[in-house]
Design an enzyme around this catalytic site. Sequence first.
Site: not given
Ligand code: HH2
Length: 277
Positions: A255, A221
């Site tokens: 995660r 992030k």
């Molecule tokens: N962060 C993201 C998405 N879902 N869920 C939880 N519980 N906690 C988090 O910190 C979290 C989450 C964002 O990351 P990512 O899935 O890599 O990216 P994107 O939202 O652009 O798909």
Amino acid sequence: MIERHPDPLTLRHSSLTLDVPAIMGILNVTPDSFSDGGRHDAPAAALDHARRMIAEGADILDIGGESTRPGAPAVSAEEEWRRLAPVVEHVIALGCPVSIDTYKAETARRALALGASIVNDVWGLQRDPAMADTVAEAGAAVVMMHNREAADAGLDILADIDRFFENSMRLAERAGIARERQVLDPGIGFGKTVDQNFQVLNRLEELHKHGLPLLVGASRKRMIGAVLGVETDDRLYGSLAVHTIAMQKGAAIIRAHDVRPHKDAARMAAAIFREHV
Ligand code: HH2
């Protein structure tokens, strides 16, 4: 002594022990996620990636069909399901517990009908009024993540998270979701200034007062880029540092995009916690 949560998380037909921090591997079937957008949106590529994460020791696979990165366009439930449908059932068939990363009850319901175990709601049951009942009716577990429409640098962010968690837990209880099925997540990178993310992580242990397992997701992030000045693909070492500190402060689930390094870190952390190989 930091409170750790050795109690297992109850899933639908199984449970997940948390004495070693569990690794939730990220599977984004989106064209636009901030770090892996477009890489796994073809069903075959997504399935290959899921198999690889399981081989590397993933305890949960978290499948998402809508990017939540700041500025990403919202997608309809139909479009979200169009992306997820060719993948979800096949990933569930691999045998690793699957969580569905959605704040839409309709999407959660469809994934749960195919056998998903956990709903990962980045709005903590507070966005879609049908979500809590959907989770409860399926007997699923739920991750309730803190979120805000916009960051406010003047806010006491820990107090805001406490209030948000209390609302989420109230909704869960009212719907009949057992405490053994609930997880809290402070939502690193969501509705927070970069510094508020550091504040939350530095004071993570305060969130144990809610009595539920904590999930932390800082993988690749912006807060890592802000310190190290590196692009998303080059944030593994920074992610590991953040997540190892989170584990030390009692995070039960991490995660992450990169499963193998995080699994090794979790196993080393757990050996230190129990003072035994
Ligand atoms: N962060 C993201 C998405 N879902 N869920 C939880 N519980 N906690 C988090 O910190 C979290 C989450 C964002 O990351 P990512 O899935 O890599 O990216 P994107 O939202 O652009 O798909």
